[in-house]
Design an enzyme around this catalytic site. Structure first.
Site, PDB file in Angstrom:
ATOM      1  N   LYS A 115      51.118  98.996  67.217  1.00  0.00           N
ATOM      2  CA  LYS A 115      50.349  97.863  66.675  1.00  0.00           C
ATOM      3  C   LYS A 115      50.615  97.596  65.204  1.00  0.00           C
ATOM      4  O   LYS A 115      50.754  96.455  64.777  1.00  0.00           O
ATOM      5  CB  LYS A 115      48.851  98.128  66.820  1.00  0.00           C
ATOM      6  CG  LYS A 115      48.329  97.858  68.191  1.00  0.00           C
ATOM      7  CD  LYS A 115      46.819  98.053  68.175  1.00  0.00           C
ATOM      8  CE  LYS A 115      46.284  98.109  69.575  1.00  0.00           C
ATOM      9  NZ  LYS A 115      44.883  98.530  69.574  1.00  0.00           N
ATOM     10  N   GLU A 200      39.718  95.650  60.781  1.00  0.00           N
ATOM     11  CA  GLU A 200      40.331  94.344  61.003  1.00  0.00           C
ATOM     12  C   GLU A 200      39.241  93.290  61.034  1.00  0.00           C
ATOM     13  O   GLU A 200      38.150  93.523  61.553  1.00  0.00           O
ATOM     14  CB  GLU A 200      41.099  94.354  62.334  1.00  0.00           C
ATOM     15  CG  GLU A 200      42.011  93.159  62.542  1.00  0.00           C
ATOM     16  CD  GLU A 200      42.792  93.265  63.849  1.00  0.00           C
ATOM     17  OE1 GLU A 200      43.903  93.799  63.846  1.00  0.00           O
ATOM     18  OE2 GLU A 200      42.254  92.828  64.879  1.00  0.00           O
ATOM     19  N   GLU A 275      51.140  86.661  71.359  1.00  0.00           N
ATOM     20  CA  GLU A 275      49.722  86.333  71.531  1.00  0.00           C
ATOM     21  C   GLU A 275      49.057  86.093  70.176  1.00  0.00           C
ATOM     22  O   GLU A 275      49.275  86.846  69.230  1.00  0.00           O
ATOM     23  CB  GLU A 275      48.989  87.487  72.236  1.00  0.00           C
ATOM     24  CG  GLU A 275      49.501  87.755  73.631  1.00  0.00           C
ATOM     25  CD  GLU A 275      48.563  88.664  74.441  1.00  0.00           C
ATOM     26  OE1 GLU A 275      48.641  88.605  75.662  1.00  0.00           O
ATOM     27  OE2 GLU A 275      47.758  89.410  73.840  1.00  0.00           O
ATOM     28  N   GLU A 289      49.521  90.316  69.205  1.00  0.00           N
ATOM     29  CA  GLU A 289      50.561  91.255  69.615  1.00  0.00           C
ATOM     30  C   GLU A 289      51.667  90.503  70.320  1.00  0.00           C
ATOM     31  O   GLU A 289      51.519  89.327  70.653  1.00  0.00           O
ATOM     32  CB  GLU A 289      49.997  92.346  70.526  1.00  0.00           C
ATOM     33  CG  GLU A 289      49.365  91.826  71.798  1.00  0.00           C
ATOM     34  CD  GLU A 289      48.777  92.934  72.669  1.00  0.00           C
ATOM     35  OE1 GLU A 289      48.805  94.106  72.264  1.00  0.00           O
ATOM     36  OE2 GLU A 289      48.296  92.618  73.764  1.00  0.00           O
ATOM     37  N   ASN A 291      54.022  90.791  73.709  1.00  0.00           N
ATOM     38  CA  ASN A 291      54.225  91.485  74.976  1.00  0.00           C
ATOM     39  C   ASN A 291      55.679  91.358  75.389  1.00  0.00           C
ATOM     40  O   ASN A 291      56.190  90.251  75.566  1.00  0.00           O
ATOM     41  CB  ASN A 291      53.316  90.909  76.054  1.00  0.00           C
ATOM     42  CG  ASN A 291      51.857  91.100  75.706  1.00  0.00           C
ATOM     43  OD1 ASN A 291      51.472  92.167  75.228  1.00  0.00           O
ATOM     44  ND2 ASN A 291      51.050  90.080  75.911  1.00  0.00           N
ATOM     45  N   ARG A 293      57.502  91.693  78.062  1.00  0.00           N
ATOM     46  CA  ARG A 293      57.674  91.724  79.520  1.00  0.00           C
ATOM     47  C   ARG A 293      57.443  90.335  80.080  1.00  0.00           C
ATOM     48  O   ARG A 293      57.016  89.441  79.347  1.00  0.00           O
ATOM     49  CB  ARG A 293      56.627  92.662  80.130  1.00  0.00           C
ATOM     50  CG  ARG A 293      55.226  92.210  79.778  1.00  0.00           C
ATOM     51  CD  ARG A 293      54.129  92.875  80.571  1.00  0.00           C
ATOM     52  NE  ARG A 293      52.859  92.197  80.364  1.00  0.00           N
ATOM     53  CZ  ARG A 293      51.977  92.482  79.415  1.00  0.00           C
ATOM     54  NH1 ARG A 293      52.220  93.452  78.565  1.00  0.00           N
ATOM     55  NH2 ARG A 293      50.854  91.802  79.312  1.00  0.00           N
TER      56      ARG A 293
END
Lengths: 454, 72
Positions: A115, A200, A275, A289, A291, A293
């Site tokens: 992250k 955060e 995202e 983040e 992804n 895939r």
């Protein structure tokens, strides 16, 4: 490339097989002891057993998958989503075994899986990230108050090793900060073996919007527009759509630009998703983040762009010339909505509902109605795996038409033998707030009574 | 008031949070099943003392309706 082993089960295994066939490739299925009779096995050209029913004894065992690939003579592996799809060690092992890995480079998977590193990479590509603090190791609270003041309240205390909503606590009042940080550190240590946390900024009313990207691995990358995935329960998506309704003017373009900049910087290879969280009040967006895939909701994009994303992944991996994939060749038309049909009971806090499908009749597929599933009449949905039994993806000329088509198709589902969320999905799509495009991640909680009453 | 808490759905036992002799209150989580990749907590619906625990962590494939925890 002649023979692709699909290291997955259920609807995504069946879905990947379709693209393999379209490209003239044979498909090899793998199955656990619970899945010997499953649809994805029946549809494949060959099938290999990979172990016991629990995923950690079969679909998650890299060695078993690689052995199956060798035994079956496969020369490539498509991981689908979940299981080993974002495991950089597995991606490396596939290449070391002399097979083609249909996915991003292992290094990219690893970078985006961390992250903190992903945030740094996003920032260096000029992508806005949420204000966040440095890490605080177990027991370390020095400089905490100043860090929190920089981040701003309300904030989230997040476990560095956490995920999926676990290891996250909200703080509204500075007086509670130290207590919550200490508690989260000790909880994270117990749960993840790593007590490191960071702070955060909390976005109170948030939307979740993501950009589908596709990179050629040489620094070229394009986007295939956005998907709004704000309708969630327990941090899991239920309804996704494209375009995102009612975003501030120009926002989706700016997001797409940011996502492409990140993909280019990373020389990203294949299909990926960036995202973002959108602050409904300030109208800012921030990187969440990436992804690495193919995602569950990829058919939404396929319905609006007419592209075969899985086919593109395979073609890139086998070395087809894809230099004609430029941004100006990609267009989206109409509106598409995906509903995830789950074996669960929304009235009982979405209690999972395993069972046998004594009846499983699906809506008729057409130009505007697509159903992706890995199950048939008589199949058993076990407690071992994900509760998703089908994805319904409907298109319309505009959002209202896509909603109407979705509602009609949801009506056509006939499922008996277990409890599903189909009524809940209908109530969601028919809800005034949804029709008005007032989607946010708190939607299901905010309208719970309307959505779950019988 | 005696209470018998049984599993609501089939699944694997992920966490058992009580042992015989523990005092529990209504609403306390007694154990958590792992079902379809989802945590399913099971709670006490009365106050009392745990008199028996019939499941253990990492037990796999427990049927729905299995007697798990008894409270007196």
């Amino acid at each position: 490339m002649k023979r692709v082993l699909i290291a997955n089960r259920g609807e995504i295994a069946c879905r990947v097989m379709r693209s393999c066939r379209d490209l003239g490739l044979e498909a090899v299925a793998v199955y656990s002891e619970a899945d010997a009779e499953a649809l994805h096995v029946a549809l494949a050209d060959a099938a290999e057993p990979v172990g016991g029913a629990p995923a950690k004894e079969s679909y998650l065992v890299a060695e078993n998958i690689l052995t199956a690939a060798k035994r079956s003579g496969a020369d490539a592996i498509h991981p689908g989503y979940g299981f080993l799809a974002e495991n950089p060690r597995f991606a490396e092992a596939v290449a070391e075994a002399g097979l083609t890995w249909i996915g991003p480079r292992p290094k990219t998977i690893e970078d985006m899986g961390d992250k903190e590193r992903a945030r740094l990479l996003a920032r260096s590509a000029g992508v806005p990230v949420l204000p966040g603090s440095a890490r605080f190791g177990p027991g370390d609270t020095e400089g905490l108050d100043a860090a929190a003041a920089d981040v701003g309240y309300p904030l989230l205390v997040k476990a560095s090793a956490g995920g999926g909503g676990i290891g996250m606590r909200r703080v509204d009042d500075p007086a509670d900060l130290e207590k919550v940080v200490t508690a989260t550190q000790s909880m994270a240590e117990k749960s993840f073996g790593d007590g490191t946390v960071y702070l955060e900024r909390l976005v109170a009313k948030a939307r979740h919007v993501e950009i589908q990207v596709f990179g050629l691995g040489n620094g070229e990358a394009v986007h295939l527009f956005e998907r709004d995935c704000s309708i969630q329960r327990r941090f899991q998506k239920i309804v996704e759509e494209s375009p995102a309704p009612g975003l501030p003017a120009g926002m989706s373009d700016r997001m797409a630009e940011a996502a492409v900049a990140l993909a280019k910087q990373e020389r990203y290879r294949g299909a990926g998703t960036v995202e973002f969280v959108v602050d409904d009040e300030s109208e800012d967006f921030y990187f969440l983040e990436m992804n690495t895939r193919i995602q569950v909701e990829h058919p939404v994009t396929e319905m609006t762009t007419g592209r075969d994303l899985v086919g593109m992944q395979i073609r890139l991996a086998r070395g087809d010339d894809m230099s004609d994939l430029t941004q100006d060749t990609i267009a989206a038309e109409g509106h598409a909505i995906e509903c995830r049909v789950y074996a669960e009971n929304p009235a009982k806090m979405f209690l999972p509902s395993p069972g046998t499908l004594t009846r499983f009749d699906l809506p008729t597929e057409s130009e505007t109605v697509r159903v992706d599933t890995g199950f048939r009449n008589g199949d058993t949905i076990t407690f071992h795996y994900d509760p998703m039994i089908a994805k319904l993806v409907c298109r319309g000329g505009d959002r209202n038409e896509a909603i109407a088509n979705s509602l009609a198709a949801l009506d056509a589902f006939e499922v008996e033998g277990l409890t599903t969320n189909i009524e809940f999905l209908k109530k969601t799509l028919a809800h005034d707030a949804f029709r008005a495009g007032e989607v946010h991640t708190g939607f299901v909680d905010a309208h719970k009574a309307d959505l779950t009453e019988l | 008031m005696a209470e018998q808490v049984s599993t609501q759905v089939p699944g694997n036992v992920w966490k058992v949070l009580v042992k015989p002799g523990d005092a529990v209150k209504s609403g306390d989580t007694l154990f958590i099943l792992e079902v379809m990749k989802t945590e399913v907590p099971h709670e006490a619906s009365s106050d009392g003392i745990v008199s028996a625990v019939h499941i253990q962590e990492e037990q796999e494939g427990v049927d729905a309706g299995t007697l798990a925890v008894e409270i007196e």
